[in-house]
Design a protein around this motif. Structure first.
Motif, short mmCIF file in Angstrom:
data_model
loop_
_atom_site.label_atom_id
_atom_site.label_comp_id
_atom_site.label_asym_id
_atom_site.label_seq_id
_atom_site.Cartn_x
_atom_site.Cartn_y
_atom_site.Cartn_z
N THR A 319 42.59 3.21 95.09
CA THR A 319 42.69 3.95 93.83
C THR A 319 41.50 4.90 93.75
O THR A 319 40.51 4.75 94.48
CB THR A 319 42.66 3.02 92.61
N GLU A 320 41.60 5.86 92.83
CA GLU A 320 40.45 6.77 92.73
C GLU A 320 39.23 6.04 92.17
O GLU A 320 38.10 6.39 92.49
CB GLU A 320 40.78 8.02 91.92
N GLN A 321 39.46 5.01 91.36
CA GLN A 321 38.33 4.24 90.84
C GLN A 321 37.62 3.53 92.00
O GLN A 321 36.39 3.56 92.10
CB GLN A 321 38.81 3.21 89.81
N GLU A 322 38.41 2.89 92.86
CA GLU A 322 37.80 2.22 94.01
C GLU A 322 37.04 3.22 94.87
O GLU A 322 35.93 2.95 95.34
CB GLU A 322 38.90 1.53 94.84
N LEU A 399 48.85 13.40 92.34
CA LEU A 399 47.97 12.30 92.75
C LEU A 399 46.57 12.84 93.00
O LEU A 399 46.38 14.00 93.39
CB LEU A 399 48.53 11.66 94.01
N VAL A 400 45.61 11.98 92.78
CA VAL A 400 44.22 12.38 92.94
C VAL A 400 43.80 12.26 94.40
O VAL A 400 44.18 11.29 95.08
CB VAL A 400 43.31 11.51 92.04
N LEU A 401 43.08 13.25 94.85
CA LEU A 401 42.46 13.20 96.18
C LEU A 401 40.96 13.34 96.00
O LEU A 401 40.50 14.05 95.11
CB LEU A 401 42.98 14.33 97.07
N TYR A 417 34.42 14.40 91.88
CA TYR A 417 35.39 15.50 91.93
C TYR A 417 36.81 14.97 92.10
O TYR A 417 37.09 14.17 92.99
CB TYR A 417 35.04 16.39 93.13
N ARG A 418 37.71 15.46 91.27
CA ARG A 418 39.12 15.03 91.31
C ARG A 418 40.00 16.21 91.71
O ARG A 418 40.30 17.06 90.89
CB ARG A 418 39.57 14.52 89.95
N ASN A 419 40.42 16.20 92.94
CA ASN A 419 41.42 17.17 93.36
C ASN A 419 42.80 16.54 93.14
O ASN A 419 42.92 15.31 93.01
CB ASN A 419 41.21 17.53 94.83
N PHE A 420 43.85 17.35 93.12
CA PHE A 420 45.16 16.78 92.80
C PHE A 420 46.25 17.62 93.42
O PHE A 420 46.19 18.84 93.42
CB PHE A 420 45.35 16.70 91.28
N PHE A 421 47.23 16.95 93.98
CA PHE A 421 48.42 17.60 94.55
C PHE A 421 49.63 16.72 94.35
O PHE A 421 49.50 15.50 94.17
CB PHE A 421 48.22 17.90 96.04
N HIS A 422 50.79 17.35 94.42
CA HIS A 422 52.02 16.58 94.40
C HIS A 422 52.13 15.79 95.72
O HIS A 422 51.60 16.18 96.75
CB HIS A 422 53.23 17.50 94.25
N ALA A 423 52.89 14.71 95.65
CA ALA A 423 52.93 13.76 96.76
C ALA A 423 53.53 14.33 98.04
O ALA A 423 53.30 13.81 99.13
CB ALA A 423 53.72 12.51 96.34
N ASP A 424 54.29 15.42 97.91
CA ASP A 424 54.97 15.95 99.09
C ASP A 424 54.17 17.02 99.83
O ASP A 424 54.62 17.49 100.88
CB ASP A 424 56.32 16.54 98.68
N LYS A 425 53.04 17.40 99.29
CA LYS A 425 52.31 18.54 99.86
C LYS A 425 51.60 18.16 101.15
O LYS A 425 50.98 17.10 101.24
CB LYS A 425 51.28 19.07 98.85
#
Lengths: 436, 436, 436, 436
Positions: A319-322, A399-401, A417-425
């Motif tokens: 997870t992003e928290q972990e 989803l967060v990357l 830093y929270r980047n984000f993309f759709h799961a299919d990208k």
């Protein structure tokens, strides 16, 4: 958007020369990235996600024009009355605009005019910073925030330029190189991954300043995690190839339903840019088509593939928290990662003798998919006005990357830093780190 | 494809210098058309019908390479092994190719390489013609046919270049001009249209040579028509504007069902490129946005609009048989029409004092929609091999247009020439002549 | 629409009892066709072309209500105020309506209510005819035309019911039978087809009365055809199977471009409803899945397949002019064809000993594709009002079929009858006759 | 899927009569729900989310046949060999199946056969339970789990039947009633909502047994939440109407980007089923079109609308953790909610005199959207085999809803129950509770 906990003291005009130098450096870096391109390369949009480089060059300029020059420069005349329509990305607050899918239909304005636009705005920005220095007492409260945001925004588009250029060049069967192929023998494969345990408990995550952050990194808040372990390095091409060879792309049991359907429909058999030839696997890179480097981290995988791989490997994605808790714990040194500035444009293998008790490659190289939805943090507030559209309205179905990639400017990253993309990208430099 | 009734005597080598001169002139005209373009303009494909100019430049070259050099030149080496994949248009006989809808995703090869390709092929073609002259006895039987076809083919793409460039530039809100605006006061409107009767009976139509024709103009055959009348000139913008102002775009009774549905869906209110401003109607042209010239023939109308206009006007569109019979009867002089070579790129008004007993504007200016399906003539035969795909496989669901347009090279037209487009297409210079 | 050359003398009331008997017979035939259906079968619309039987039952009723009862019956009260919205097919003149693609989403009104609607309208129609008889002098001029049109319209929908029911039942893997399987041994294959020559010249075609015709059969007019030959019978399943086995579906050279693309995309390998099993070919029929009858005429082929077959066979499809000229010449007896009334719902083999000098199977069995666009005849005029939408607005992008099929009521056909479908349609009983 | 912490002691045969009674009760409830339907209603699928009732009836039966009878019944003969293809929903493990979008094209098997299928399976299930009772020692370990899962699964489809029937009947302009309209005067509006604070801290959530739960409710785990408040009741139609009247559907600032785009595209102006008439708002219900009940909870809103409403109201949606923590704290009585068994099929207003210190309507009435992604809980494991596809493969891009609705069987709900839908769905009974 700029976070609230900026330096309590307002920036004094004496910092303005430094701001100007940073402005010039960031703007120059964008232009440098486009220098190897031909005008033809700067126009096309082979898929909706990939914007024409010409558009990136202009849109980042429009951002400074719109949010700084029109607000703070005396008697500012826009460079061209139609450019706001042409180069607004997604701000409903700022009026109608070219449909995103049509960016690649516009041959005009030509690249030359876009560079003239950049020069015009750069000149006015320089003037504005000079004027502000002359009027010490009048430095507007919000100015520094917006200025910083403009630079961070342009850095985000530098990363997109790198990945969009790659996609654009990849569509040609000629497999053209953006830069000459880097020399160097294939690296030795890293040692087997080790599991690094992290103790559960209540941890504080999110940005707490000082300095810049995006609004989506706030508010800082407590979170509880159970004991977990993270692998000490990224998944490699060699490891991912085992998944492929074990039939991972043909066994629905490892996959989320939507991912499986998509993989069937698009006939996925490997990460994006992989090409199977008679003599083995190749990858399209910024240096043309090169043999697959087994030692390097796997990249250009969708979340679906990352998750399927993790299932197959008997593990899961963090997870992003972990991720953030572990990153704070292991306190990685950014300088050890591969960044935009290296101009390698590919994640690099971990040395075989890397310390197995340390957590490597957390920063740079590839964005690490997490199994966390990109939702607002507790206490998150959208800003007022157009900048309220910067991040907040995207907080669903993505989803967060974490951690940045080889296309990210080094000064742009943070552990929060929270980047984000759709799961299919798949066209970003996305990769996999396992958790359990 | 070349027709059978070519000169009975085989071309003798002494004609080869003349062939070379024609080759060079046609090839030069293509390059000249592209000279005002920026590299950016040559890449984009805003809709599937509109191919990138870079593609036209290469595809016409590929045609000579494929059908002439590879067949007749000794030891011919192709310029690049991937170009056959990149620049084959629709010949299944010649293997796989870039999906038509993806032509605008390819920034590479760049324009510069495409010109190098043209120069390479032109050089080899010149050599080939020289070699053939040296070997008098060996002049291959099919060579002249294919050579002529290559030139006619390139002229067809010249017309497409003109119309595709217009569409490409039109997508930008900047309304850029391809060439500077032509000077000149608005013309006086022509006299009211007169009806010219033609007696019914059995007539012979289709090409009967000598000289070149496309295979779709054959076989020549008899046809019966009843008495009919044709208008002595094209429908003007002023006349079409009356249709608009009378609510023609809002009254389904004038329209074919598919046309009405499309017009609603696309929200058509006027021909393509018309723009309504506060001070009246404008049209996007090769010279930018200009006020509507009421005296000029209406153009950029679909078949659906042409047919609806005719209904509203109490008339109908002619059949292609009627058109050809009338054209043979009135025997128009091509030189009176507006052609590509004029570089006006717009149909021109008929002089107010034009002889009302003559049939004007039959050749040049605009392609005239007929209410005839593009079907094979009696006795039509597809050629063997790849060229059998040139025309024959398109003989369904399209309509015949006659007479050539201001984007057609003057030497390219014939009274028997059958152009064809789907009923919804508007980006060609298409117009209306009424019959009853 | 009704043709103009109707009986010059207006129908006198004494014909009204006969009209009523015809009305009742036609209406009964529609209901009879639906009797084997379950309520579930009457609701679905598996593809847009196939309307729910419930809709056909109601729409034909709405036609009488709208064009006759609302016009001629005193104080007529519509059965339900929403039914005009629900059961109008495509008449813009008559207001908005259910989107055609959504007919299959409507479970209500249920079948029971639709039958009540039919009974209500039948009762009022009977009353109306009675009233008209009582008021001898008042028989309205247009009444008989509309009455006849309503019956012809209902017969057209009977044919659609037959073909739509087949399609609906075919979608289930259970392959349910509409009727029990007809008994009978496989027929012997007919003798090889013979070519029947017809002399060229100017011929008159189109309907010239007396009696009913649709407006699209007019005006009668002269046409010229060259000498041609027609085969004396339809192409059989055995012959078509040779085309399949010779690779006809895998060789683009036989196909029109749009047909080839469609066949690839839809993975066509045989006519619609053919199923290849381990022990050979089967066809889904109104009697369930049955072994292919090699002797029977091939059916359920698109125009693309018919045209590709003809190419492969070294022949071509006839034009509609050729078909009508030949049909008038050979003067077929309708009674020899297979019609709706036979309830065989499948074209029947020609007897092996059929006279080879006669032209067989011109009427009934299968609609014969012609290579003629469905365009207006010379002198065609759309009717005023809503009925102007009956035929005229469809006169583009469709092909003419001739002769009627085993789903056509025998009394519905004429030698001048022009049926029309798009080239890709396969769910009608469409077949092939060769010309050259 | 069944949770692990089931009763430690294996079910003894003496419980089998009770199991049979529950089986019969659940199965009867499904049939009862379909009794008011006509056969026509059971076939259609107006949108992909809405399955034909006939399909639900068969699919739930297939579930028992597949997972219980085929596994545990001696010599079980399937009812029909094609039904596994027809009625498998989404289990890749169990082979190919009808495409989900095509469920509404199948008129066969008819409803009557589906009821025969149910009777057949019910009879065999009854026999199986009897056989198991006779063989005391042989009661299989997994049997009870699968049996329970089959019942829970059928209850889930009961809820879908209620909502799908509503949607199916709504598509007809006739606005048919599923059941006669319930009597009763409009209720008085509830008192203004009060905020109920809940103290932050580490809480345990997730199912900890004994009894049944789905696998997605596990593993139980600790989570940290900050202090928060929840409103003591659901948002009402009156409150939501204020949002509409304040222009909530026309102001992008309240909306997530994807939601705004969808709302524009679909022209949303109110929740699903709302109809604006001259005399005010109406709603389509199971009892036909009824005036909007201002006092009742708003329902049939998408997540996008719920979130936009919350923004407009200066609040937010709760997370699923907050919801469960609050629900455990306030310990609601299920009996106070509106459930399927009430046959009201609409959420009911809160009494004006309800205790403002209590948290009302947590269970039943409407599913409450949370701003929590439907992701696996820490420690979640997919089951082996086909049932591993029951929940796990859907854990992305959906949002969690809590509390059950007026279409949920009362015995089906738990405080830990996690329902999940995509953010755009509106056909379920979904509603809003605010948090801050």
């Amino acid at each position: 958007m700029l976070s609230s906990p900026l330096p309590a003291a307002p920036p004094v005009p004496s910092v303005l020369p430094a701001l100007l130098r940073r402005y010039q450096a960031v703007r120059q870096q964008t232009a440098d990235l486009c220098r190897p391109l031909l005008p033809e390369d700067t126009v096309v949009q082979p898929v909706i996600d990939v914007s024409p480089p010409k558009w990136h060059l202009a849109h980042t300029t429009w951002f400074f024009e719109t949010f700084l020059l029109k607000e703070y420069a005396d008697d500012y005349q826009v460079f061209h009355p139609d450019y706001a329509f042409l180069f607004n990305s997604y701000y409903n607050s700022l009026g109608s605009r070219v449909n995103r899918a049509d960016r690649g239909t516009l041959s005009r304005p030509p690249l030359h005019d876009v560079y003239a636009y950049r020069a015009y705005v750069d000149e006015r920005m320089s003037q504005l910073l000079g004027d502000l220095q002359d009027r010490e007492a009048e430095l507007p409260a919000a100015f520094t925030e917006l200025f910083e945001l403009g630079l961070q925004h342009e850095q985000q588009h530098q990363e997109l330029l790198v990945t969009d250029i790659k996609y654009i060049l990849s569509t040609s069967p000629l497999a053209p190189a953006y830069l000459p192929a880097a020399a160097g023998a294939p690296a030795a494969e890293p040692a087997p991954a080790a599991w690094l345990p992290v103790a559960g408990g209540v941890y504080r995550i999110g940005f707490e300043g000082p300095g810049f952050c995006f609004d989506n990194e706030q508010a800082p808040h407590d979170t509880y995690v159970a004991d977990f372990s993270l692998q000490n390095r990224l998944v490699t091409n060699a490891e991912y190839l085992q998944f492929i060879e074990a039939g991972g792309y043909r066994d629905f049991r490892y996959w989320l339903g939507e991912g499986w359907d998509l993989a069937q429909q698009e006939q996925w058999e490997a990460p994006l840019y992989w090409v199977r030839k008679v003599d083995g696997w190749y990858r399209f890179t910024h240096h043309g088509l090169l043999p697959l480097n087994l030692a390097a981290p796997v990249t250009h995988v969708s979340f679906y593939e990352a998750d399927a791989y993790a299932h197959w490997a008997g593990a899961r994605l963090p997870t992003e928290q972990e991720w953030e808790i572990a990153a704070r714990h292991f306190n990685p040194v950014a300088a050890t990662g591969t960044w935009l500035e290296s101009q390698r444009f590919d994640p690099q293998p971990l040395a075989p003798d890397a310390d197995p008790t340390q957590c490597h490659q957390l920063l740079g190289d590839v964005w690490e998919w997490t199994y966390s939805a990109y939702h607002p943090y507790p206490g998150y507030q959208r800003a007022a006005g157009a900048l309220g559209e910067y991040n907040g309205k995207f907080m669903l179905n993505q989803l967060v990357l974490r951690g940045g990639s080889c296309a990210t400017p080094e000064s742009h990253i943070r552990l929060t830093y929270r980047n984000f993309f759709h799961a299919d990208k798949r066209w970003q430099f996305t990769g996999i780190r396992l958790a359990r």
